[in-house]
Design an enzyme around this catalytic site. Structure first.
Site, PDB file in Angstrom:
ATOM      1  N   TYR A  22       0.518  -0.982   0.369  1.00 30.01           N
ATOM      2  CA  TYR A  22       0.716   0.047  -0.279  1.00 30.01           C
ATOM      3  C   TYR A  22       0.921   0.966   0.147  1.00 30.01           C
ATOM      4  O   TYR A  22       2.336   1.707   0.626  1.00 30.01           O
ATOM      5  CB  TYR A  22      -1.022   0.000   0.863  1.00 30.01           C
ATOM      6  CG  TYR A  22      -0.275   0.080   2.265  1.00 30.01           C
ATOM      7  CD1 TYR A  22       0.155  -0.733   3.106  1.00 30.01           C
ATOM      8  CD2 TYR A  22      -0.814   1.153   3.470  1.00 30.01           C
ATOM      9  CE1 TYR A  22       0.590  -0.294   4.242  1.00 30.01           C
ATOM     10  CE2 TYR A  22      -0.085   1.404   3.738  1.00 30.01           C
ATOM     11  CZ  TYR A  22       0.804   0.680   4.782  1.00 30.01           C
ATOM     12  OH  TYR A  22       1.128   1.443   6.247  1.00 30.01           O
ATOM     13  N   ARG A  41       8.412   4.556  -4.737  1.00 28.32           N
ATOM     14  CA  ARG A  41       8.036   3.199  -2.771  1.00 28.32           C
ATOM     15  C   ARG A  41       7.192   2.378  -4.177  1.00 28.32           C
ATOM     16  O   ARG A  41       7.213   1.141  -3.126  1.00 28.32           O
ATOM     17  CB  ARG A  41       8.773   4.111  -2.308  1.00 28.32           C
ATOM     18  CG  ARG A  41       7.322   3.036  -0.744  1.00 28.32           C
ATOM     19  CD  ARG A  41       7.776   4.497   0.724  1.00 28.32           C
ATOM     20  NE  ARG A  41       6.725   4.691   0.827  1.00 28.32           N
ATOM     21  CZ  ARG A  41       6.490   5.245   1.577  1.00 28.32           C
ATOM     22  NH1 ARG A  41       7.155   5.412   2.450  1.00 28.32           N
ATOM     23  NH2 ARG A  41       5.449   5.794   1.629  1.00 28.32           N
ATOM     24  N   ARG A  89      -7.155 -20.712  -1.824  1.00 24.66           N
ATOM     25  CA  ARG A  89      -6.377 -20.274  -0.510  1.00 24.66           C
ATOM     26  C   ARG A  89      -5.055 -21.018  -0.540  1.00 24.66           C
ATOM     27  O   ARG A  89      -5.418 -22.440  -0.669  1.00 24.66           O
ATOM     28  CB  ARG A  89      -7.054 -20.606   1.056  1.00 24.66           C
ATOM     29  CG  ARG A  89      -6.253 -19.885   2.147  1.00 24.66           C
ATOM     30  CD  ARG A  89      -6.861 -19.914   3.745  1.00 24.66           C
ATOM     31  NE  ARG A  89      -5.591 -19.554   4.839  1.00 24.66           N
ATOM     32  CZ  ARG A  89      -4.583 -20.842   5.135  1.00 24.66           C
ATOM     33  NH1 ARG A  89      -4.315 -22.024   4.496  1.00 24.66           N
ATOM     34  NH2 ARG A  89      -3.811 -20.320   5.581  1.00 24.66           N
ATOM     35  N   HIS A  91      -0.878 -20.354   0.562  1.00 19.72           N
ATOM     36  CA  HIS A  91       0.421 -19.510   0.829  1.00 19.72           C
ATOM     37  C   HIS A  91       0.961 -19.497  -0.807  1.00 19.72           C
ATOM     38  O   HIS A  91       0.934 -18.176  -1.148  1.00 19.72           O
ATOM     39  CB  HIS A  91       1.230 -20.267   1.773  1.00 19.72           C
ATOM     40  CG  HIS A  91       0.437 -20.344   2.820  1.00 19.72           C
ATOM     41  ND1 HIS A  91      -0.468 -21.078   3.177  1.00 19.72           N
ATOM     42  CD2 HIS A  91       1.459 -19.465   4.391  1.00 19.72           C
ATOM     43  CE1 HIS A  91      -1.078 -21.018   4.849  1.00 19.72           C
ATOM     44  NE2 HIS A  91       0.197 -20.431   5.216  1.00 19.72           N
ATOM     45  N   LYS A 136       6.443  -2.099   1.904  1.00 23.35           N
ATOM     46  CA  LYS A 136       5.048  -1.313   2.384  1.00 23.35           C
ATOM     47  C   LYS A 136       4.294  -1.856   2.373  1.00 23.35           C
ATOM     48  O   LYS A 136       3.078  -2.469   1.328  1.00 23.35           O
ATOM     49  CB  LYS A 136       4.845   0.347   1.682  1.00 23.35           C
ATOM     50  CG  LYS A 136       4.157   1.461   2.659  1.00 23.35           C
ATOM     51  CD  LYS A 136       4.221   2.730   2.413  1.00 23.35           C
ATOM     52  CE  LYS A 136       3.333   3.338   3.225  1.00 23.35           C
ATOM     53  NZ  LYS A 136       3.515   3.104   4.557  1.00 23.35           N
ATOM     54  N   GLU A 168      12.455   2.574  14.120  1.00 23.61           N
ATOM     55  CA  GLU A 168      11.461   3.085  13.571  1.00 23.61           C
ATOM     56  C   GLU A 168      11.053   3.546  14.547  1.00 23.61           C
ATOM     57  O   GLU A 168      10.500   3.083  15.640  1.00 23.61           O
ATOM     58  CB  GLU A 168      11.606   3.029  11.852  1.00 23.61           C
ATOM     59  CG  GLU A 168      10.423   2.194  12.170  1.00 23.61           C
ATOM     60  CD  GLU A 168      10.162   1.889   9.978  1.00 23.61           C
ATOM     61  OE1 GLU A 168      10.081   2.267   9.967  1.00 23.61           O
ATOM     62  OE2 GLU A 168       9.773   0.829   9.935  1.00 23.61           O
ATOM     63  N   LEU A 192      10.894   1.546   7.214  1.00 21.35           N
ATOM     64  CA  LEU A 192      10.875   2.012   5.997  1.00 21.35           C
ATOM     65  C   LEU A 192      11.101   3.032   5.418  1.00 21.35           C
ATOM     66  O   LEU A 192      11.164   3.912   6.291  1.00 21.35           O
ATOM     67  CB  LEU A 192       9.123   2.637   6.188  1.00 21.35           C
ATOM     68  CG  LEU A 192       8.068   2.387   4.779  1.00 21.35           C
ATOM     69  CD1 LEU A 192       7.832   1.401   4.215  1.00 21.35           C
ATOM     70  CD2 LEU A 192       7.062   3.529   5.423  1.00 21.35           C
TER      71      LEU A 192
END
Ligand code: PDD
Length: 280
Positions: A22, A41, A89, A91, A136, A168, A192
């Site tokens: 995101y 990014r 579903r 992985h 992110k 951070e 990040l």
């Protein structure tokens, strides 16, 4: 469409596995701030999770313009979310991929002047996240729990330490002022790469504010003259108590106010520049 009408299939890998990335892009005077950097990014995050970018930068810019025009407020923030889409579903990645793209824009509320003046409280915690904090990713459970820790203590942010070194915040980057020098943890897999972080370092370099990008120890954090947190939503905010102890004299410091002023001026000129140079 109205937010309440937007729907995602329950088998979407974003919902089932947190398999997505995101961006949060602030919009000032209806213009996305540091758009190129946010899109860069985003591309890095997508590359890191082997997901093809569904749009070109020009297409994204067009979508954002449409979204901002359809929403209220001169200042907004765009939330952009891309997942690997719906699949049975498993992985491992599905063979056919139809990424889900979700965009919304919400009014941006900048920090009220009274909070800017007092600064905010933070607590510390061990950074127990994974070793790819540079992505992110939408899978944010560790960040969620770490920031909740701050809220439960009546604070705004949790400052994270890994092996005695500052990384951070749970949802921000952290700067330390020590002996008049701004210290910033280096951009690596443990943090990040914040867009606001880059703006702060650029402004410091351009205005002769002494700055060092290097590992910052826990004891330097605890004896800092000033602590700042930065993020697209909060911009630059002074942390004035850490674990209930005052940071410096317990008030936002001289360098904080200087950086705050530089940041506000930079925002105003960046908006004028973006009018002149749209993404093409
Ligand atoms: N978070 N580090 C983490 C873990 C973050 O979640 C954020 C921002 C930052 C600051 O990055 P930037 O300056 O690019 O906003 C650093 C956003 C705002 C969020 O998740 O809502």
């Amino acid at each position: 469409m109205p937010l309440e009408e937007a729907q995602v299939p329950v088998l979407d890998r974003g919902f089932i596995l947190g398999d997505g990335v995101y961006e949060v892009i602030p919009v000032y005077s209806r213009k996305p701030f540091r758009l190129r950097e946010h899109l860069k990014r985003l591309q890095k995050s997508l590359d890191s999770i082997c997901l093809i970018n569904p749009h070109s930068d020009v297409q994204w810019a067009g979508l954002f313009a449409q979204l901002v025009a359809q929403n209220q407020g001169e200042d907004q923030y765009i939330y952009l979310h891309i997942t690997r889409g719906p699949a049975k579903r498993d992985h491992a990645f599905p063979k056919q991929i139809h990424p889900t793209v979700f965009l919304m824009s919400t009014p941006l509320e900048t920090t009220p002047p009274e909070i800017l003046k007092t600064g905010v409280a933070a607590v510390t915690a061990q950074d127990n996240r994974w070793l790819r904090c540079d992505i992110k990713a939408t899978s944010l459970l560790p960040n969620v729990l770490l920031r909740q820790m701050a809220v439960d203590c009546g604070a705004v942010e949790t400052v994270l330490l890994r092996d005695g070194i500052l990384t951070e915040g749970a949802a921000s980057n952290i700067f330390v002022v020590k002996n008049g020098v701004v210290l910033a943890p280096p951009k690596n897999h443990l943090i990040l790469p914040g867009i606001t972080y880059d703006v702060v370092l650029e402004l410091a370099a351009n205005h002769s504010i002494p700055c060092e990008v290097r590992a910052v120890s826990e004891s330097e954090v605890r004896t800092a003259q000033e602590l700042w947190m930065t993020s697209s939503g909060k911009e630059v905010l002074a942390i004035t108590t850490l674990d209930n102890q005052p940071v410096g004299d317990g008030k936002p410091g001289k360098l904080f106010w200087r950086m705050h002023e530089l940041y506000q001026n930079y925002k105003a000129t960046a908006m004028r520049r973006s009018e002149a140079q749209p993404i093409q």
